[in-house]
Design a protein around this motif. Structure first.
Motif, PDB file in Angstrom:
ATOM      1  N   GLY A 195     -17.825 -28.565   5.613  1.00 44.33           N
ATOM      2  CA  GLY A 195     -17.445 -27.153   5.649  1.00 44.33           C
ATOM      3  C   GLY A 195     -18.606 -26.266   6.069  1.00 44.33           C
ATOM      4  O   GLY A 195     -18.436 -25.315   6.844  1.00 44.33           O
ATOM      5  N   LYS A 232     -15.461 -37.413   3.390  1.00 42.32           N
ATOM      6  CA  LYS A 232     -14.963 -36.310   2.548  1.00 42.32           C
ATOM      7  C   LYS A 232     -16.003 -35.933   1.523  1.00 42.32           C
ATOM      8  O   LYS A 232     -16.092 -34.793   1.107  1.00 42.32           O
ATOM      9  N   GLU A 233     -16.816 -36.891   1.080  1.00 40.93           N
ATOM     10  CA  GLU A 233     -17.919 -36.582   0.170  1.00 40.93           C
ATOM     11  C   GLU A 233     -18.833 -37.786   0.082  1.00 40.93           C
ATOM     12  O   GLU A 233     -18.449 -38.891   0.441  1.00 40.93           O
ATOM     13  N   ASN A 253     -21.458 -36.273  -4.719  1.00 42.15           N
ATOM     14  CA  ASN A 253     -20.094 -35.723  -4.730  1.00 42.15           C
ATOM     15  C   ASN A 253     -20.054 -34.234  -4.359  1.00 42.15           C
ATOM     16  O   ASN A 253     -19.386 -33.438  -5.013  1.00 42.15           O
ATOM     17  N   GLY A 254     -20.779 -33.884  -3.299  1.00 42.63           N
ATOM     18  CA  GLY A 254     -20.833 -32.472  -2.921  1.00 42.63           C
ATOM     19  C   GLY A 254     -19.573 -32.011  -2.221  1.00 42.63           C
ATOM     20  O   GLY A 254     -19.082 -30.915  -2.443  1.00 42.63           O
ATOM     21  N   SER A 255     -19.037 -32.843  -1.359  1.00 40.62           N
ATOM     22  CA  SER A 255     -17.950 -32.497  -0.429  1.00 40.62           C
ATOM     23  C   SER A 255     -18.174 -31.109   0.162  1.00 40.62           C
ATOM     24  O   SER A 255     -17.281 -30.281   0.196  1.00 40.62           O
ATOM     25  N   SER A 256     -19.395 -30.857   0.582  1.00 49.24           N
ATOM     26  CA  SER A 256     -19.784 -29.528   1.051  1.00 49.24           C
ATOM     27  C   SER A 256     -20.244 -29.497   2.499  1.00 49.24           C
ATOM     28  O   SER A 256     -20.085 -28.483   3.173  1.00 49.24           O
TER      29      SER A 256
END
Ligand SMILES: Cc1cc2nc3c(=O)[nH]c(=O)nc-3n(C[C@H](O)[C@H](O)[C@H](O)COP(=O)(O)OP(=O)(O)OC[C@H]3O[C@@H](n4cnc5c(N)ncnc54)[C@H](O)[C@@H]3O)c2cc1C
Ligand SMILES: Nc1ncnc2c1ncn2[C@@H]1O[C@H](COP(=O)(O)O)[C@@H](O)[C@H]1O
Lengths: 320, 247
Positions: free
Chosen positions: B129, B117-118, B123-126
């Protein structure tokens, strides 16, 4: 123009969207432009009141398909609004929707993205946004080097201020594809305050000895209108549901007030809660590391202290 | 079915967070590196379970990073997976990393791409997606369960205040978190076997870089805790109400 994405769930605007709207309006003022909003799906809320939070216009695509969340369709729809309105900054709340859509939009528009933003951009020399990194243990200042910019704002990091202005609501005409995702169930924990959006969180650790003692946590939470949380081992041994687990490998939260009962304050736990404004620790061990991160504390036995705290809060609430 | 699991490297959760070169770089000296917990415990283990349930599953791991990442990649292979790909790149911009992974995913015709999830450092969680958008595929993020029957996936994902159950057909990109699987410890057979599994090194494709890190800051140090006697817990409540105005 600064465009803010307004997130709805089952037809109602999420609280974190109001915060994102205020943030977008402030960014717009800083850039000498105005803020507009985009909302997807069918809602029953009064959208012109989004003007209270500083947006001038609300573009809506009131298509049933978009009432359910699909990151792919949402990205397409928002990208069209961005192109038509020529928005140069797009703001999301960094919630579960924002985390899925903002990166897609970034890739689609080749617009630099900062997720987990906690402050207004610094535009004195380029466009730099402060975000949390290392699970809240540090901050990074990120330069966005593209003409279009996307910011996903961490919930509870910007002050919401309200005016009496109203917004113009304009339907945005576009066709919407069929969704490739079928939502077969939404299971919400009803009657409880959502943990990521809560102002106050009451949290329990292994020091509470067993699930039968959780009344001490939930009773205080109910009195305070707070959400409940727990440490990781507590969720692992199934004393509490997994979605309550906060910390480095759980949810990261930033409430106004975090009350930790019988939690030691291991570094991985702190990583998820250290952005809370006020931390209160109740622990019988004076050496518990949590006291180093706390603002207020009691060194004492939770089973003796908590009933008295609950009573004192009840008294204040009764006279308020 | 072909599955691609994205593996990243992060400092150990107890690593001291400090910065060097005028606060522009993470001070990496003496830091222990681990596989990002979301990638290891959830994405990778769930993919291994899918392969155990259906031996026809082909499971590949991918990492974008320099040669220093190889011990982490081998450790992931010791848990499971058929082979690993390392894209030899130092770049840390999320879009650039996602573009590298998307290119491989497209080329290899993967049915399922799993990410964590990241990452617990930036901590981008990008990246999940972004990969999905570059491949024009559906994306389900923050998955807590993942099940598959033929081409039909059922995924539970976290939403604010609860969970949502989604159904979708492959191909699909999914970001994984707690609930997907239980953490595993590699056994001796896995560790020995990992040594001979292929670890392909490929050069990066040209892709945009959209962001850069200007600097890091550490949070201000707290003033210190105000302790209230356990004999008088009411005083704590008074302070929170009147002094801190916290409720
Ligand atoms: C990679 C990794 C990731 C992790 N991620 C997380 C995470 O995301 N979140 C998380 O929480 N943990 C996480 N952990 C676990 C973390 O290291 C700690 O083990 C955990 O936070 C401890 O939980 P606890 O404080 O509830 O329990 P304990 O450490 O057992 O502490 C219980 C505390 O209760 C106190 N106590 C006991 N009895 C009483 C009483 N009667 N009254 C008052 N106080 C009492 C004790 O003094 C003690 O301080 C992670 C660990 C690793 C290795
Ligand atoms: N350098 C990398 N190589 C491979 N996968 C990565 C890399 N960085 C991130 N990922 C994957 O993308 C997920 C989300 O990362 P991020 O968007 O950086 O928080 C991680 O959990 C990994 O699964």
């Amino acid at each position: 123009m600064v465009l803010v994405f307004i997130d709805q769930s089952e037809g109602h605007i999420k609280k974190s969207s109001f915060e994102a709207a205020c943030y977008a309006a402030t960014v717009a003022a800083q850039l000498g432009t105005s803020a507009e909003a985009v909302l997807l799906g069918v809602t029953s809320d009064n959208l012109s009141s989004l003007g209270n939070y500083g947006v001038k216009k609300v573009h809506t695509i009131a298509n049933e398909t978009l009432t359910n969340f699909d990151a792919q369709l949402y990205t397409k729809a928002i990208a069209q609004v961005v192109e038509t309105t020529n928005a140069d900054v797009i703001v999301f709340s960094n919630n579960t929707t924002g985390k899925a859509v903002a990166p897609r939009l970034s890739a689609k528009l080749k617009a630099g993205l900062v997720t987990g933003a906690i402050a207004l951009p610094d535009t004195s020399n380029g466009f730099t946004v402060k975000k949390t990194v290392f699970s809240g243990k540090a901050f990074a200042n990120i330069n966005i080097n593209t003409p279009k910019k996307i910011i996903a704002l961490n919930p509870n990091s910007f002050n919401v201020s309200i005016t009496t202005d109203t917004a113009e609501v304009v339907p945005f005409n576009t066709s919407v594809d069929a969704s490739k995702i079928v939502v077969s169930a939404i299971n919400k924990v009803t009657g409880e305050v959502s943990l990521s959006e809560a102002d106050i969180v009451v949290s329990g650790g292994r020091g509470l000895k067993g699930p039968e003692n959780w009344g001490l946590v939930t009773e205080l939470a109910t009195l305070l209108g707070a959400a409940t949380a727990c440490s990781r081992p507590v969720a692992d041994i199934h004393w509490r549901p997994h979605h309550e687990h906060v910390g480095q490998t759980g949810l990261a939260i930033a409430p106004n007030l975090y009350i930790a009962i019988g939690i030691s304050g291991a570094i991985q736990h702190l990583a998820g809660v250290n952005r809370s404004k006020i931390i209160v620790v109740i622990n019988k061990d004076p050496e518990a590391p949590f006291f180093k991160a706390a603002d207020y504390g009691i060194v004492g036995d939770a089973f003796e202290v908590m009933p008295k705290i609950i009573e004192a809060v009840r008294k204040i609430k009764a006279t308020a | 079915m072909k599955i691609l699991v994205c593996i990243s490297k992060t400092p150990d959760t107890t690593a001291k967070i400090a910065f060097a070169d005028n606060n522009t770089k993470f001070a990496a000296e003496g830091v222990q590196w681990i596989i990002n917990p979301y990638d290891e415990w959830y994405a990778l283990v769930r993919a291994i379970e899918l392969k155990e349930a259906n031996p026809a599953v082909v499971l590949h791991l991918i990492n974008v990073g320099n040669a220093d990442n190889e011990p982490i990649i081998r450790k992931a292979l010791a848990l499971g997976g058929d082979e690993a790909i390392r894209i030899n790149s130092e770049i840390s911009d999320s879009f650039n990393v996602a573009a590298q992974i998307a290119a491989i995913a497209k080329e290899g015709n993967y049915d399922l791409v799993f990410t964590g999830k990241e990452t617990i450092d930036y901590n981008g969680s990008s990246i999940g997606g972004m990969i999905a958008e570059l491949l024009d595929l559906p994306f389900i993020s923050h998955a807590v369960t993942f099940d598959i029957e033929g081409n039909n996936a059922t995924v539970t994902r976290e939403i604010e205040g609860g969970e949502e159950v989604d159904k979708a057909t492959l191909p699909l990109v999914v970001s994984c978190q707690k609930g997907m699987a239980e953490q595993r410890i590699p056994n001796m057979k896995g560790i020995m076997g990992a040594r001979t599994k292929p670890l392909k090194v490929m050069e990066p494709i040209a892709a945009d870089i959209l962001t850069s890190i200007a600097s890091f800051d550490l949070p201000p140090v707290k003033a210190g805790v105000k302790l209230v006697s356990a004999e008088n817990p009411e005083e704590l409540v008074r302070l929170l109400h009147e002094e801190a105005k916290a409720f």
